[in-house]
Design an enzyme around this catalytic site. Structure first.
Site, PDB file in Angstrom:
ATOM      1  N   ASP A 124      -2.617   5.555  -3.119  1.00 15.89           N
ATOM      2  CA  ASP A 124      -2.974   6.560  -2.113  1.00 15.89           C
ATOM      3  C   ASP A 124      -1.786   7.456  -1.795  1.00 15.89           C
ATOM      4  OD1 ASP A 124      -5.602   5.953  -1.849  1.00 15.89           O
ATOM      5  OD2 ASP A 124      -5.329   4.572  -0.181  1.00 15.89           O
ATOM      6  N   ASP A 147     -15.511   8.700   0.325  1.00 16.32           N
ATOM      7  CA  ASP A 147     -16.063   7.846   1.385  1.00 16.32           C
ATOM      8  C   ASP A 147     -16.706   8.656   2.511  1.00 16.32           C
ATOM      9  OD1 ASP A 147     -16.511   5.777   3.088  1.00 16.32           O
ATOM     10  OD2 ASP A 147     -14.432   5.104   3.213  1.00 16.32           O
ATOM     11  N   LYS A 186     -16.247   6.435  -8.511  1.00 18.04           N
ATOM     12  CA  LYS A 186     -14.988   5.824  -8.053  1.00 18.04           C
ATOM     13  C   LYS A 186     -15.375   4.540  -7.326  1.00 18.04           C
ATOM     14  CE  LYS A 186     -11.056   6.882  -4.974  1.00 18.04           C
ATOM     15  NZ  LYS A 186     -10.534   7.938  -4.082  1.00 18.04           N
ATOM     16  N   TRP A 187     -15.004   3.398  -7.909  1.00 21.74           N
ATOM     17  CA  TRP A 187     -15.375   2.075  -7.382  1.00 21.74           C
ATOM     18  C   TRP A 187     -14.176   1.548  -6.599  1.00 21.74           C
ATOM     19  CZ3 TRP A 187     -19.235  -1.675  -9.782  1.00 21.74           C
ATOM     20  CH2 TRP A 187     -19.124  -2.949  -9.218  1.00 21.74           C
ATOM     21  N   ASP A 188     -14.324   1.507  -5.292  1.00 22.38           N
ATOM     22  CA  ASP A 188     -13.193   1.163  -4.426  1.00 22.38           C
ATOM     23  C   ASP A 188     -13.319  -0.276  -3.922  1.00 22.38           C
ATOM     24  OD1 ASP A 188     -10.927   1.550  -2.906  1.00 22.38           O
ATOM     25  OD2 ASP A 188     -11.695   3.272  -1.785  1.00 22.38           O
ATOM     26  N   MET A 189     -12.232  -0.838  -3.435  1.00 21.29           N
ATOM     27  CA  MET A 189     -12.228  -2.191  -2.847  1.00 21.29           C
ATOM     28  C   MET A 189     -11.089  -2.195  -1.842  1.00 21.29           C
ATOM     29  SD  MET A 189     -10.784  -5.579  -3.286  1.00 21.29           S
ATOM     30  CE  MET A 189     -11.406  -7.233  -3.344  1.00 21.29           C
ATOM     31  N   ASN A 190     -11.454  -2.094  -0.546  1.00 20.14           N
ATOM     32  CA  ASN A 190     -10.431  -1.765   0.439  1.00 20.14           C
ATOM     33  C   ASN A 190      -9.916  -2.898   1.296  1.00 20.14           C
ATOM     34  OD1 ASN A 190      -9.672   1.057   0.279  1.00 20.14           O
ATOM     35  ND2 ASN A 190     -11.843   1.445   0.562  1.00 20.14           N
ATOM     36  N   TRP A 241       0.860  -1.185   0.000  1.00 18.94           N
ATOM     37  CA  TRP A 241       0.000   0.000   0.000  1.00 18.94           C
ATOM     38  C   TRP A 241       0.905   1.247   0.000  1.00 18.94           C
ATOM     39  CZ3 TRP A 241      -0.372   3.899   3.722  1.00 18.94           C
ATOM     40  CH2 TRP A 241      -1.368   4.851   3.465  1.00 18.94           C
ATOM     41  N   CYS A 275     -10.461   1.461  -8.271  1.00 13.55           N
ATOM     42  CA  CYS A 275      -9.563   1.817  -7.179  1.00 13.55           C
ATOM     43  C   CYS A 275      -9.578   0.639  -6.229  1.00 13.55           C
ATOM     44  CB  CYS A 275     -10.130   3.067  -6.492  1.00 13.55           C
ATOM     45  SG  CYS A 275      -9.321   3.517  -4.948  1.00 13.55           S
ATOM     46  N   ARG A 297      -9.803  -3.606   7.993  1.00 11.55           N
ATOM     47  CA  ARG A 297     -10.457  -2.284   8.023  1.00 11.55           C
ATOM     48  C   ARG A 297     -11.878  -2.425   8.603  1.00 11.55           C
ATOM     49  NH1 ARG A 297     -11.853   2.426   3.645  1.00 11.55           N
ATOM     50  NH2 ARG A 297     -10.510   4.009   4.510  1.00 11.55           N
TER      51      ARG A 297
HETATM   52  C1  DGJ Z   1      -8.952   4.024  -0.546  1.00 16.48           C
HETATM   53  C2  DGJ Z   1      -8.799   4.944  -1.713  1.00 16.48           C
HETATM   54  O1  DGJ Z   1      -7.636   4.669  -2.390  1.00 16.48           O
HETATM   55  C3  DGJ Z   1      -8.837   6.390  -1.226  1.00 16.48           C
HETATM   56  O2  DGJ Z   1      -8.609   7.256  -2.307  1.00 16.48           O
HETATM   57  C4  DGJ Z   1     -10.142   6.649  -0.560  1.00 16.48           C
HETATM   58  O3  DGJ Z   1     -11.176   6.556  -1.506  1.00 16.48           O
HETATM   59  C5  DGJ Z   1     -10.352   5.668   0.569  1.00 16.48           C
HETATM   60  N1  DGJ Z   1     -10.192   4.312   0.146  1.00 16.48           N
HETATM   61  C6  DGJ Z   1     -11.718   5.837   1.162  1.00 16.48           C
HETATM   62  O4  DGJ Z   1     -12.014   4.901   2.104  1.00 16.48           O
END
Ligand code: DGJ
Length: 730
Positions: A547, A366, A475-479, A198, A525, A442
């Protein structure tokens, strides 16, 4: 492009500069790899298969069949019947055995390229493409396979994939299926891969190839921060312009393996495909498994040519979005500006100030939904939090539109928070192993997308949000990554299908999205850039790179990313300092120049940054408008790498017609008592005269051949982290 020499039983696939060859040998029809490299003329070079020397072929020397199988340069390797190198395919058959041996049955040469059901894949576009389909079978297993080879002549790319069909009345379990394998002689190649973490995605790593297996992969449920689904074999000491380079890029977004095995006879077995970890796919009678494809390219002109081949290939034959050819709106995203702490008024204040300096879109990140005030809750509850957004989402979007900005939104559709109404109602929708406490990351779980009703729920959430207001960007995120791979939906025999079915469901969701919302600008993302891969590019023209928005860290991240992926796909923003990941302070100008080499946008609170930074924004946006076509469509040349020299970085982009070029030079560490630097430019037309401007001042008028050979002098800049933008026109 594709020919077959009947007498020698050799296939020859030609691109503009390369040739790929394979051949069928012996009565049983073993398919062997003959050659891949610079384009050659003769089509019957079967001697490269070494079948006219010991141990010969099995029909002539059956007592040494094992030696044949263990040394033959195979095109797709069987398992457990004599070849002790790693196999390309493995099964668990009705008797519990794992052996497979596929041999040639027939072939077909067709124009065009068949689609891969449910998977992202390269397409012909406006070009005439030919595809070779080679049918193989294992008669004992009643298993059929087709190897596909599509020839993209102009881009010097060969695209490979495989389908496998069970013809037996009993089910068979596929426990390994590589999308490509290639055996070749080892000639002192090194392995180049992109590793990371990351905030440190896609750093370049080069290592020697010792005996045994060397490779990378992911079984994190996504392509990952840690390794990108790409590798290259490079001549030792190759440079941007010199040396042979074989590139392999996997069009897939889940678990993968990329490996090279050096054998006792100094041959290399290259393979790439879905990771066999956590993979076990049941095929009932007549069911087929379609493996994702690998895009291969060969360059005899170092890494630079490989990069340009991939950029052209992915721009012309993979990215479908209408935005591919459009200037993207300059956006401002509120993540680094506010994190979760925002409301309607705050966002409108940012929007007003942003409009005043020329920004074109506001993206709300977010924190706008459910009861989300930090990252501990609400994923899955995709309704607006009216405590924060008084008046609702439509009110906010309308107000932003009235200010004169477009509006974009953030979602993380694949996830579920344990603290959410969705989880309280459907705990069985989360991926988990029975009787084991699922691992939180998370503070969230991943939705079980192998369940059709979950996919429908997710899609309805996304589409309701998008339809509820004038939202033009998502913006489609996956954290988080996937652990505890268990599904309460899939049966006992099918648990090993979860990881692949998950990826197929993500593709299905995004396919529905781009079909139903064709004008939506989609940016993928994943906790920064953990799913920056060719699979996702099929759906979204851009992906958030990292990020880490620090301009200096970005030099390394963007260098590694642009080795394979076009600049038009690299999400890059100017953010505030001290930078939120490294605490470094860099000039606002440098941050702008570095972001110019990607999609360009802002990630800061424009109402709070210093006035001198705000005042620079209009000029940065003017630069973006001026250079956007060039950056999106031009040819990429790397003139210097900060990762290598630890002092400065330099990238040049040249328009396809060679009439225009920009150079972004960044001096990271100032050097005392040093003379000017000579930059030898690349890719220009030697005969044209170019007017050269550095920072809007004319500094030279010179022919392309002079600029490329004698070079262009850059005065030693004063200070650290200083950038210079150079513009050439003819
Ligand atoms: C991870 C993304 O890379 C960030 O830009 C942001 O959108 C956060 N998630 C939000 O939780």
């Amino acid at each position: 492009m594709i020919t077959y020499n009947k007498e020698k039983r050799i296939f020859k696939l030609d691109t503009k500069n390369t040739t790929y060859m394979m051949g069928v040998v012996d009565d049983e029809g073993f398919l062997g790899h003959v050659y891949y490299g610079n384009r050659i003329t003769d089509d019957g070079v079967d001697y490269l298969l070494r079948i006219f020397e010991m141990p010969y072929v099995p029909s002539q020397n059956s007592r040494d069949r094992g030696s044949f199988l263990d040394t033959f340069p195979t095109e797709y390797a069987g398992s457990f019947v004599g070849d002790f190198r790693e196999g390309s395919i493995k099964v668990r058959d009705k008797n519990g055995h794992e052996a497979v041996q596929l041999t040639y049955k027939s072939h077909e040469i067709m124009s065009g390229k068949p689609k891969l059901k449910g998977l992202p894949a390269t397409f012909p576009g406006d070009d005439a493409i030919e595809t070779l389909a080679v049918k193989l079978a294992d008669d004992t297993l009643n298993l059929e396979a087709v190897l596909y080879y599509s020839v993209f002549e102009k881009e010097d790319c060969i695209v490979r994939s495989i389908t496998v069909k069970n013809k037996d009345s009993e089910p068979v379990h596929l426990t390994k299926i590589m999308s490509m394998t290639m055996d070749m002689d080892s000639e002192d190649f090194e392995l180049l891969t992109l590793y990371g973490s990351w905030a440190r995605e896609r750093q370049i790593d080069i290592r020697p190839l010792g005996y045994g297996k060397t490779g990378i992969g992911s079984f994190r449920g996504e392509s990952s921060h840690q390794f990108n689904p790409f590798m290259a074999l490079v001549d030792k000491n190759s440079t941007q312009d010199l040396g042979r380079v074989y590139g392999f890029s996997f069009v897939y977004s889940g678990n993968f393996t990329a490996q090279v095995e050096k054998s006792q006879f100094d041959s290399l077995r290259v393979m790439m495909g879905i990771s066999p970890e956590c993979f076990d796919f049941e095929l009932k009678k007549d069911e087929e498994f379609v493996a994702p494809e690998v895009v291969m390219t060969f360059s005899n002109e170092g890494l630079g040519r490989m990069t340009r081949n991939y950029h052209d290939m992915y721009r012309q034959h993979l990215i479908r979005s209408p935005y591919k050819d459009r200037m993207r709106p300059v956006l401002i995203n509120n993540w680094e500006a506010t994190y979760f702490d925002f409301d309607t008024e705050k966002l409108l204040a940012i929007a007003r100030e942003a409009k005043a300096v020329g920004i074109e879109m506001l993206v709300m990140d977010d924190g706008w939904f459910g009861r989300r005030s930090d990252d501990n809750s609400s994923l899955g509850d995709w309704w607006v939090n009216e405590d924060k957004l008084k008046g609702g989402l439509k009110y906010l979007v309308d107000e932003v539109n009235k200010i004169g900005l477009k509006f974009g939104i953030w979602m993380e559709p694949e996830m579920i928070s344990p603290d959410s109404d969705l989880y309280r109602e459907h705990p069985d929708w989360a991926i988990a192993l029975p009787d084991r406490t699922p691992t939180r990351s998370r503070n969230q779980f991943v939705l079980d997308l192998s369940r059709p009703e979950v996919v429908d729920y997710v899609y309805n959430c996304i589409s309701s949000v998008l339809k509820s207001a004038n939202i033009e960007y998502l913006k489609w995120d996956m954290n988080r990554q996937i652990t505890d791979p268990g599904s309460l939906y899939l049966g006992r025999e099918n648990q090993g299908e979860l990881s692949h079915r998950y990826v197929l469901a993500v593709y299905e969701l995004q396919e529905r999205l781009v079909r139903d919302f064709p004008e939506l600008l989609l940016e993928n993302c994943s906790g920064g850039g953990a799913r920056f891969d060719p699979g996702m590019l099929y759906y979204s023209p851009q992906i958030w790179c990292s990020d880490d928005t620090d301009a200096i860290e970005r030099l390394k991240i963007q260098e590694g990313t642009s080795l394979v992926y076009p600049l038009s796909s690299m999400g890059a923003h100017v953010s505030d300092c001290p930078n939120h990941t490294v605490g470094r302070t860099t000039p606002f100008k440098t941050r702008g120049d570095v972001a110019l080499l990607g999609t360009f946008g802002y990630e800061l609170d424009v109402t709070r940054i210093p006035a001198e930074d705000v005042n620079m924004i209009p000029a940065q946006i003017e630069n973006y408008h001026r250079f956007s076509d060039l950056v999106r469509q031009g040819d990429y040349y790397r003139l210097a790498s900060y990762s290598e020299n630890r002092q400065y970085d330099c990238v040049q982009i040249v328009s396809k017609d060679k009439s225009e070029s920009i150079v972004v030079f960044v001096q990271v560490t100032g050097r005392p008592n040093y003379h000017s630097r000579n930059l030898r430019l690349k890719g220009l037309d030697p005969k044209r005269i170019y007017k050269v401007e550095a920072e809007n001042e004319e500094v030279a008028t010179l022919h392309g051949d002079t600029l490329m050979n004698a070079g262009l002098m850059i005065a030693n800049p004063w200070g650290d982290n200083v950038s210079i933008l150079i513009w050439l026109r003819s």
